[in-house]
Design an enzyme around this catalytic site. Sequence first.
Site, PDB file in Angstrom:
ATOM      1  N   ASP A   1      38.926  33.829  36.255  1.00 17.00           N
ATOM      2  CA  ASP A   1      37.814  34.022  37.182  1.00 17.00           C
ATOM      3  C   ASP A   1      38.220  33.653  38.604  1.00 17.00           C
ATOM      4  O   ASP A   1      39.124  32.853  38.834  1.00 17.00           O
ATOM      5  CB  ASP A   1      36.612  33.172  36.770  1.00 17.00           C
ATOM      6  CG  ASP A   1      36.926  31.683  36.778  1.00 17.00           C
ATOM      7  OD1 ASP A   1      38.005  31.308  36.300  1.00 17.00           O
ATOM      8  OD2 ASP A   1      36.083  30.895  37.260  1.00 17.00           O
ATOM      9  N   GLU A   2      37.548  34.234  39.552  1.00 15.85           N
ATOM     10  CA  GLU A   2      37.610  33.867  40.971  1.00 15.85           C
ATOM     11  C   GLU A   2      39.048  33.743  41.486  1.00 15.85           C
ATOM     12  O   GLU A   2      39.382  32.841  42.249  1.00 15.85           O
ATOM     13  CB  GLU A   2      36.849  32.559  41.202  1.00 15.85           C
ATOM     14  CG  GLU A   2      35.369  32.686  40.879  1.00 15.85           C
ATOM     15  CD  GLU A   2      34.627  31.368  40.966  1.00 15.85           C
ATOM     16  OE1 GLU A   2      33.452  31.381  41.388  1.00 15.85           O
ATOM     17  OE2 GLU A   2      35.199  30.323  40.592  1.00 15.85           O
ATOM     18  N   ALA A   3      39.897  34.657  41.066  1.00 19.90           N
ATOM     19  CA  ALA A   3      41.299  34.651  41.514  1.00 19.90           C
ATOM     20  C   ALA A   3      41.416  35.393  42.844  1.00 19.90           C
ATOM     21  O   ALA A   3      42.195  36.337  42.987  1.00 19.90           O
ATOM     22  CB  ALA A   3      42.194  35.263  40.451  1.00 19.90           C
TER      23      ALA A   3
END
Length: 499
Positions: free
Chosen positions: A297-299
Amino acid sequence: MIPAPATVHSAGIDPFLLTSRARIAGDPDAASVLTHLLDALLGETFPIADEGEIALTVDGTGAAESYRLSVDAAGVTVVGADSAGLFYGVQTLAQLVERTADGVRIPAVRIDDAPRFPYRGVMLDVARHCFDVPTVKAVIDRAALLKLNHLHLHLTDDQGWRLHLDSRPELTARGAGTAVGGDPGGFYTKDDYREIVAYAASRHITTVPEIDLPGHTHALGLAYPDVAHDPVVTPDVLAHGERAGEQPPRRGEPYEGTAVGFSSLRIHDDATYDLLRDVLGELAALTPGPYLHIGGDEAHGTDPADFAVFIERASAIVAEYGKTVVAWHEAGAAPGLARGSVGQYWGFVVPLDGMDAKARAFADGGARVILSPADAVYLDMKYDAETRIGLEWANGPTSVRRSYEWEPAEVIPGLPESAILGVEAPLWTETVRTLADIDELAFPRLASAAEAAWSPATGSSELRTWESFRERVAAQGELWTALGIAFHRSPEIPWPESR
């Protein structure tokens, strides 16, 4: 009763009077669980005997985790299809106990119950703040009360790495010392982790460990800087820090703030995957359950093409170790994701920005999806603007009613119910420091998630309504208090003392 059973029939006859002469017979493990619950609720220990008025057995018939419960004036019978089903039947039985002017009684009833979904989880983030083993065990006990059967441990993030691994000792030597706000860090030894896993298993809960990759990896980079890029400090990261009064992330320095999306690994370096093989292989050997969660997530600090390469290689490593990948829904965009990988959707009840398409991609690959809609079951959201702790980014505060009034089968258009593995309620811990904090945010909203995961579809019975739920939650207040759960006394719930 929380969560609502599949079918309940009131017998319309005299209840069972629970006196000090009542004996508990049958399965010794289930009997021990029941005596503990009754002792907490009533302050009285009931004897376990070869024969008794309360009979607890496993008969091996019926769906997995199902049970049948029958009460009349002569006694109580709980029959589980398996040991898990019997365990859940005992939880329901304890919830039925009533104090009346005429004494303690259990109403005459017949219940046939089985879960809607096989995966029913709670996530505890131990990376933003680290919690000791007794606190994690307390969370396990609370989850078991609600028939949850998976504990997702978020073990790593920018603020800390929380599991010692012999193959990569620097991860905890250099990456575990801090937490959000400059609070003390910490980590679990391998024996600590084994203890948590075994304790969870004794309550029919499978542990799902998460190593969050390739973002959320600043703490990993402190230990092994050769596999990490410099922080990508975007205007959004700077603005977040200014609002929160936090310093921006800096290479080589522990991060104590709460911004996300700035860290990344070196996607094309073999050293990165050598580290992953060590970490994921050792973690797989420690974890008897089928799942390893690799984040995803949220890379935001990783180029999308590089992200796809990373997810393909990382998920293949997990598969090599015989485990099923779980990843946040963003990983669904990676075409090379290992087949059979489970997606975890954290978007809103009404999807935005193509999040639903990424989640559907897991089903297209032959796997299923865990639903964790942030504006319904993220336990770290405030109840209202005045809540002491918590966040508000998921469509503002989440009231108890909003946490309840959603239907899993309606969240992701085009995703059939058969492709839903279950429901999980995450508790992120940026503002959470103690077990009392955990209780305040989790209860009663964890009960909403448990009912979405276990009970029939919304509106399919008279029990699966907000009006019924709030009354049934109110009835749990006495048991929760007896068990030491510091639940939030939401004004939405008619707790008995407020009637």
